[in-house]
Motif scaffolding. Structure first.
Motif, mmCIF file in Angstrom:
data_model
loop_
_atom_site.group_PDB
_atom_site.id
_atom_site.type_symbol
_atom_site.label_atom_id
_atom_site.label_comp_id
_atom_site.label_asym_id
_atom_site.label_seq_id
_atom_site.Cartn_x
_atom_site.Cartn_y
_atom_site.Cartn_z
ATOM 1 N N GLU A 547 181.652 18.330 52.621
ATOM 2 C CA GLU A 547 181.228 18.640 51.254
ATOM 3 C C GLU A 547 179.745 19.002 51.212
ATOM 4 O OE1 GLU A 547 181.655 16.697 46.770
ATOM 5 O OE2 GLU A 547 181.819 15.430 48.550
ATOM 6 N N THR A 548 178.928 18.225 51.904
ATOM 7 C CA THR A 548 177.498 18.533 51.943
ATOM 8 C C THR A 548 177.256 19.857 52.656
ATOM 9 O OG1 THR A 548 177.024 16.155 52.012
ATOM 10 C CG2 THR A 548 175.253 17.653 52.635
ATOM 11 N N ALA A 549 177.975 20.117 53.736
ATOM 12 C CA ALA A 549 177.817 21.374 54.458
ATOM 13 C C ALA A 549 178.203 22.563 53.587
ATOM 14 C CB ALA A 549 178.651 21.356 55.738
ATOM 15 N N GLN A 550 179.268 22.443 52.796
ATOM 16 C CA GLN A 550 179.695 23.551 51.940
ATOM 17 C C GLN A 550 178.662 23.857 50.858
ATOM 18 O OE1 GLN A 550 183.506 22.127 50.614
ATOM 19 N NE2 GLN A 550 184.620 23.085 52.330
ATOM 20 N N ILE A 551 178.064 22.792 50.271
ATOM 21 C CA ILE A 551 177.038 23.028 49.246
ATOM 22 C C ILE A 551 175.806 23.670 49.873
ATOM 23 C CG2 ILE A 551 175.533 21.909 47.572
ATOM 24 C CD1 ILE A 551 177.681 19.814 47.167
ATOM 25 N N ALA A 552 175.477 23.275 51.100
ATOM 26 C CA ALA A 552 174.350 23.899 51.788
ATOM 27 C C ALA A 552 174.617 25.376 52.040
ATOM 28 C CB ALA A 552 174.071 23.169 53.098
ATOM 29 N N VAL A 553 175.834 25.715 52.438
ATOM 30 C CA VAL A 553 176.194 27.114 52.665
ATOM 31 C C VAL A 553 176.125 27.901 51.363
ATOM 32 C CG1 VAL A 553 178.090 28.648 53.291
ATOM 33 C CG2 VAL A 553 177.547 26.667 54.727
ATOM 34 N N GLN A 554 176.645 27.328 50.274
ATOM 35 C CA GLN A 554 176.604 28.020 48.993
ATOM 36 C C GLN A 554 175.172 28.247 48.526
ATOM 37 O OE1 GLN A 554 178.959 25.603 46.381
ATOM 38 N NE2 GLN A 554 180.879 25.941 47.537
ATOM 39 N N SER A 555 174.300 27.274 48.771
ATOM 40 C CA SER A 555 172.894 27.434 48.389
ATOM 41 C C SER A 555 172.241 28.550 49.200
ATOM 42 C CB SER A 555 172.138 26.123 48.603
ATOM 43 O OG SER A 555 172.709 25.075 47.839
ATOM 44 N N ALA A 556 172.552 28.621 50.491
ATOM 45 C CA ALA A 556 171.982 29.680 51.315
ATOM 46 C C ALA A 556 172.501 31.047 50.898
ATOM 47 C CB ALA A 556 172.295 29.414 52.782
ATOM 48 N N LEU A 557 173.773 31.120 50.510
ATOM 49 C CA LEU A 557 174.340 32.398 50.091
ATOM 50 C C LEU A 557 173.755 32.879 48.777
ATOM 51 C CD1 LEU A 557 178.109 31.873 51.027
ATOM 52 C CD2 LEU A 557 176.439 33.366 52.172
ATOM 53 N N GLY A 559 170.622 32.689 47.930
ATOM 54 C CA GLY A 559 169.231 33.090 48.063
ATOM 55 C C GLY A 559 168.239 31.968 48.305
ATOM 56 N N HIS A 560 168.708 30.777 48.690
ATOM 57 C CA HIS A 560 167.798 29.663 48.951
ATOM 58 C C HIS A 560 167.616 29.471 50.454
ATOM 59 C CE1 HIS A 560 169.643 28.767 44.977
ATOM 60 N NE2 HIS A 560 168.406 28.373 44.664
ATOM 61 N N LEU A 561 166.446 28.991 50.825
ATOM 62 C CA LEU A 561 166.206 28.574 52.193
ATOM 63 C C LEU A 561 166.510 27.083 52.282
ATOM 64 C CD1 LEU A 561 165.165 29.151 55.075
ATOM 65 C CD2 LEU A 561 162.862 28.592 54.254
ATOM 66 N N VAL A 562 167.431 26.718 53.178
ATOM 67 C CA VAL A 562 167.898 25.337 53.296
ATOM 68 C C VAL A 562 167.481 24.798 54.665
ATOM 69 C CG1 VAL A 562 169.898 23.797 53.258
ATOM 70 C CG2 VAL A 562 169.848 25.821 51.777
ATOM 71 N N LEU A 563 166.806 23.646 54.657
ATOM 72 C CA LEU A 563 166.440 22.937 55.879
ATOM 73 C C LEU A 563 167.217 21.636 55.928
ATOM 74 C CD1 LEU A 563 162.531 23.315 55.716
ATOM 75 C CD2 LEU A 563 164.186 24.904 56.673
ATOM 76 N N SER A 564 167.771 21.322 57.105
ATOM 77 C CA SER A 564 168.555 20.102 57.205
ATOM 78 C C SER A 564 168.601 19.650 58.658
ATOM 79 C CB SER A 564 169.976 20.318 56.671
ATOM 80 O OG SER A 564 170.683 19.088 56.638
ATOM 81 N N THR A 565 169.197 18.463 58.859
ATOM 82 C CA THR A 565 169.355 17.902 60.207
ATOM 83 C C THR A 565 170.828 17.626 60.462
ATOM 84 O OG1 THR A 565 169.145 15.579 59.529
ATOM 85 C CG2 THR A 565 167.107 16.780 59.996
ATOM 86 N N ILE A 566 171.147 17.525 61.739
ATOM 87 C CA ILE A 566 172.503 17.199 62.153
ATOM 88 C C ILE A 566 172.407 16.492 63.504
ATOM 89 C CG2 ILE A 566 172.892 19.381 63.353
ATOM 90 C CD1 ILE A 566 175.780 19.306 62.273
#
Length: 717
Positions: A547-557, A559-566
């Motif tokens: 769920e968190t990964a999908q929201i991150a992908v949607q934010s990047a699509l 026009g946002h720059l997303v920084l995260s860790t894994i």
């Protein structure tokens, strides 16, 4: 005229007069001549010798004693000159007994002789009162500007620390106000107790203030000095350690080198000249206990003051008993000592672990755990309860895990401690993560980025949109790398929002959100809300689920720059991890712009590292020849030795070894085919990626770390 001339002649043996006529000739006529009064016609007037004898008196001003004024006025007149105003207001002097004042004070460049009996006066039966003039010269002297009084030593020490940048002016004023309420406390100790200044900075300022050198623990003597002459109690109270004794002088290491009472006491007891030196309080106390005490450490002294013989406050103790026990002064000092020692030893974590027959305290220093002196098992409940109280945790709840935070100021720095408690078989295990806000260097080069790696990382960071991932195990510095990236992107024209668990460092200009699962404020729920906050850059503490990964992908699509860790072992493995979560491959290739993997290795101590020549067999096995210059025949590496500067570990600090994988077209084609991580890694190396292992070898050849550290951090390679 003179009735008692015989008494005059008796008072001064220099004149012998037998009759009134002789007295008049000898005593009165010279005075009349000096005042300009015509001499009366007497039978003895034709005789010139008596009249000419005191003739020098005509050129000499009468002595000040002739005026019937107080002595202090005469002394003042001699000091400041004649008082002309008062002389004009003086009444007309009598012809004989009160001569005029003005000629009395005329300067006489050449001293002349005058008989002592010339100052003798007959008391006036009806003296005319003489008003004393105002001492105007005294008023002028009082009005002269006086030099400002010297600053007290407390103010002088504080201003010296402010000038050095170790203390701010507002904190100094607050400390001075507190010092007025506690006059028995040393001002230097008060600054250290309040956590405003580090002890080493206070000791250095005192050494500069009193112009004495600063001595450290390695300069202390191995055997006690003056053990039989000076009481141990006095040494502990004064915080003084005798350093060296000779026939004429005694050298002392003092926490307060300006303590005149202590210096005088030693001078009186020994009869020698005292030479003072500045020293740190902790080092002096440790040396006193080692040389003059029972050999107990600071922890042993505190434990000896706690009067609990058994673990009577265990799992069955009620809340009030635990509160009372944790509020005792020795327990408070014990917990404070554990935290303070961890800060001075550069520890990143404090572990307090209860076992069946003992309590273990360990510090993680440069990524490695070190066991230290621990309190006895009977104090487990007291120590853990004290930590839970200052972390605002529920001390009655000992069956469930709890998380809290401790904020304190120590050694002039703001420190945050992230506290976690977990119930175990023999009590609660406590781990405190130390977050030093002032000790984080938000600089890529200081973190360990080489020029080539930094260029590849910044090429992804400067993209307007997409996902940039930082991967690595727990405690590998991922959050610090993300904060460094945010610090570079933080500008007034950019809005940055972060969702973290927990917020480790507070950064100005950035909106940071703390995840709270207890109220259903998770990463996914927070991300849904912050997208409507119109951010430009989003930082997600960790991608933990689909769920968190999908929201991150949607934010990047959008026009946002997303920084995260894994959490993965290397950069190539992150692609497979996201695919395994359920993320679509086409979304992954269109949003992820780069993946950075990193580890932390310990850096060598610059004071004790030693070089050695590597055997040819090891050069071939490790692949060092391709990384060394072609002209270099012998390959040199370094190994850790250990010294007092690094606590005999051979290492001081840590640095990153890292790799940056950029999402090129060749890598995207492999991701679409769901290739294994090995194939993706080979393609990334072909595209110019430097692996963590190779980056570590370069740092080992440069003398930054050892080959053992590189192999430990990258053993899978």
């Amino acid at each position: 005229m003179i009735k008692n001339y015989e008494s005059f002649s008796q008072a001064d043996g220099s004149a012998n007069v037998d009759t009134e006529e002789e007295a008049t000739t000898v005593l009165i006529l010279p005075l009349l001549s000096s005042q300009g009064v015509p001499e009366p016609e007497t039978a003895s007037a034709p005789e010139a010798e008596p009249a000419q004898k005191p003739e020098p008196m005509q050129e000499q001003a009468p002595e000040p004693e002739m005026e019937s004024k107080p002595v202090w006025m005469s002394e003042m007149a001699l000091a400041y000159g004649p008082d002309t105003e008062s002389a004009q207001e003086e009444p007309e002097p009598r012809p004989v007994w009160v001569p005029e004042t003005e000629p009395m004070y005329e300067p006489d460049p050449e001293p002349t002789w005058a008989p002592e009996w010339a100052s003798i006066q007959e008391p006036d039966p009806d003296p005319e009162p003489t008003l004393a003039p105002e001492p105007e010269p005294v008023q002028e002297q009082a009005s002269e500007p006086k030099p400002p009084p010297p600053l007290p030593p407390q103010k002088l020490l504080g201003e010296r620390l402010v000038a050095r940048g170790k203390l701010d002016a507002m904190a100094l004023e607050r400390a001075l106000r507190l010092y007025q309420d506690t006059p028995n406390e040393k001002f230097a100790n008060l600054l250290i107790t309040l956590g405003l200044v580090a002890p080493i900075d206070v000791a250095g300022a005192l050494a500069e203030q009193y112009n004495v050198p600063l001595v450290r623990a390695d300069q202390f003597p191995e055997l006690p000095i003056l053990e039989e002459k000076i009481s141990t109690r006095f040494l502990h109270e004064a915080k003084v350690l005798p350093l060296h004794e000779s026939e004429e002088e005694l050298t002392l290491a003092m926490v307060d080198p300006g303590d005149a009472f202590t210096i005088g006491a030693f001078a009186l007891a020994t009869g020698k000249r005292i030479v003072s030196r500045a020293a740190l309080p902790s080092e002096v106390e440790a040396a006193l206990e080692r040389l003059y005490g029972a050999g107990r450490s600071a922890v042993g002294q505190i434990v000896g003051d706690i009067g609990i013989e058994t673990d009577e406050f265990g799992l069955n103790a009620d809340v009030q008993q635990l509160k009372d026990l944790a509020s005792e002064a020795p327990v408070i000092r014990l917990v404070s000592l554990i935290i303070t020692n961890a800060l001075s030893m550069r520890a990143s974590d404090i572990h307090i672990e209860p076992f069946e027959d003992k309590l273990i305290v360990r510090y993680r220093i440069d990524g490695v755990l070190h066991e230290i002196e621990s309190p006895p098992k009977r104090l487990s409940a007291a120590v853990i309860s004290r930590v839970k109280i200052i972390a605002n945790l529920d001390i009655a709840e000992r069956r469930l895990p709890q998380d809290g935070r401790i904020r304190l100021r120590s050694q002039g720095k703001d420190i945050d401690l992230r506290v976690s408690t977990v119930p175990t078989m023999h009590g609660e295990s406590v781990v405190m993560r130390i977050l030093d806000k002032g000790g984080v260097a938000l600089d890529f080069h200081k973190l360990g980025f080489s020029e080539k790696t930094l260029d590849r990382f910044l090429s992804a960071l400067n993209q307007p949109n997409g996902i940039l991932l930082v991967t690595g195990p727990t405690g590998s510095g991922k959050t610090t790398t993300l904060y460094t990236a945010l610090d570079r992107l933080n500008n007034p024209d950019v809005k940055i929002l972060t969702v973290e668990d927990p917020v480790e460092y507070q950064m100005p200009g950035i909106n940071q959100i703390q995840v709270k699962p207890q109220i259903d404020l998770t990463f996914a729920n927070a991300l849904r809300s912050i997208v409507r906050q119109d951010p430009d850059i989003i930082m997600i503490g960790e991608i933990r689920d689909l769920e968190t990964a999908q929201i991150a992908v949607q934010s990047a699509l959008t026009g946002h720059l997303v920084l995260s860790t894994i959490h993965t072992n290397d950069a190539a493995s992150s692609v497979n991890r996201l695919l395994d979560m359920g993320m679509e491959d086409y979304l992954l290739t269109s949003t992820v712009i780069g993946i950075q993997a990193q580890r932390l290795v310990r850096t060598l101590c610059e004071h004790c590292k030693e070089p050695y020549t590597v055997l040819p067999e090891m050069v071939d096995e490790l692949g060092l020849r391709r990384l060394a210059p072609a002209w270099q025949r012998d390959i040199t590496l370094w190994h850790a030795k250990g010294c007092k500067e690094c606590a005999n570990t051979g290492y001081m600090g840590r640095v990153c070894i890292l790799e940056v994988l950029l999402m090129t077209d060749a890598v995207r084609s492999l991701v679409m085919r769901h290739a294994i991580s090995g194939e993706i890694k080979e393609q990334a190396i072909a595209d110019g990626m430097t692996t963590m292992y190779e980056d570590g070898l370069r740092k080992a050849l440069a003398g930054v770390t050892t080959i053992e550290e590189v192999l430990r951090a990258t053993r899978e390679d």
